[in-house]
Design an enzyme around this catalytic site. Structure first.
Site: not given
Ligand code: NCD
Length: 309
Positions: A59, A88, A109
């Protein structure tokens, strides 16, 4: 709908698969196909920040590659939990407020469901949800849907078996919501009860009139599928290691499964895989997961163009 109209309708942030409709998806997929292989400078002087509080390979790197291929610049932190001021005690909201002033777009994320929506509520630039805990992963769903369309030549009426961790796996949740936009799609959720799909998703699918089935064994549904969408059991989200062990080995795709799978069906996986797909499957032309991962760059180029150009 033109790319400009589509862009105006994007609402700035990309938080959930439910923001997309068929028109927007059609424009996005056409742009992804047009941008595949392109390298130019249409996003010159634009800056994308990647703020990753959870691990990622595909990603983050495909977002970065997409931005660089369009001439933009990238800043970011790949271990924001330990390498940013989060260690921190800084709140996500404060970090996002600041990063909003450094970049034109934030790809986030995070390990908590709802984190992307919280970030969007304080950000002054678009926030793209690159996975919020067990919540959603809308851009993965875009590339997954694009892959189905490219591999099978259609989405309407496809029969999809979602397998593996449907309780904590955010990619299956987002993809199911996108597929619900297409008439005649039939979905089967194949998992042991401990990792079966949540009632929240089933309710949303049923409200849209989608035909859903639950199953425990992949072999029970194999003769009636176009797509097997396998997922990793999300070890990091289990509190009980015993429960994880029971879930981990429940559904595995190997040569024997492939022999029962129809010749025209495909196997997908958002990756990373652990052992839920045996390596012997990789050489089978129906194994679409590496082609699927490659599609992530063009889809993210199209999305960045829509949000930033
Ligand atoms: C997935 C995620 O991070 O949700 N990976 C991704 O982005 N391709 C799937 C996973 O971590 O299993």
């Amino acid at each position: 709908m033109t790319a400009t109209t589509a862009r105006n309708r994007m609402l700035g942030h990309v938080i959930t698969a439910e923001q997309f409709d068929r028109d927007l998806l059609d424009v996005l997929f056409r742009r992804a196909t047009a941008l595949d292989g392109v390298r130019d400078d249409r996003l010159a002087h634009r800056i994308m920040a990647t703020l990753f509080y959870e691990p990622s390979t595909r990603t983050r790197l495909s977002f970065e590659s997409a931005m660089l291929r369009l001439g933009g610049a990238v800043i970011g932190t790949e271990a924001a939990r330990t390498f940013s001021s989060a260690i921190k005690g800084e709140t996500l909201e404060d970090t996002v407020r600041m990063v909003s002033t450094y970049a034109d777009l934030i790809v986030l994320r995070h390990d908590e469901a709802g984190a992307a929506a919280r970030a969007a509520s304080v950000a002054s630039v678009p926030v793209v949800n690159a996975g919020d805990g067990p919540g959603e992963h809308p851009t993965q769903a875009l590339l997954d849907l694009y892959t189905i369309e490219r591999e099978l030549g259609r989405v309407e009426g496809v029969r999809v078996a979602f397998c593996g961790d449907l309780r904590f796996g955010r990619t299956a949740r987002s993809l199911a919501l996108l597929l619900a936009l297409y008439p005649g799609v039939r979905m089967t959720f194949v998992a042991p009860p401990v990792i079966q799909v949540g009632g929240d998703i089933l309710a949303r699918l049923e409200a849209r009139g989608v035909e859903c089935r639950l199953a425990e064994q992949l072999t029970d549904v194999l003769d009636d599928v176009d797509v097997v969408y396998q997922t990793r059991v999300q070890k990091e989200r289990f509190t009980d290691p015993l429960e994880y062990e029971q879930a981990r080995t429940a559904i595995r795709i190997d040569g024997a499964i492939m022999r029962q799978l129809p010749a025209t069906a495909i196997v997908m996986h958002p990756l990373p895989r652990v052992d839920e797909i045996a390596p012997e499957v990789d050489a089978d032309p129906r194994a679409a997961y590496f082609r699927q991962a490659a599609n992530g760059v063009a889809i993210r180029m199209a999305l960045l163009e829509m949000l930033l150009a």
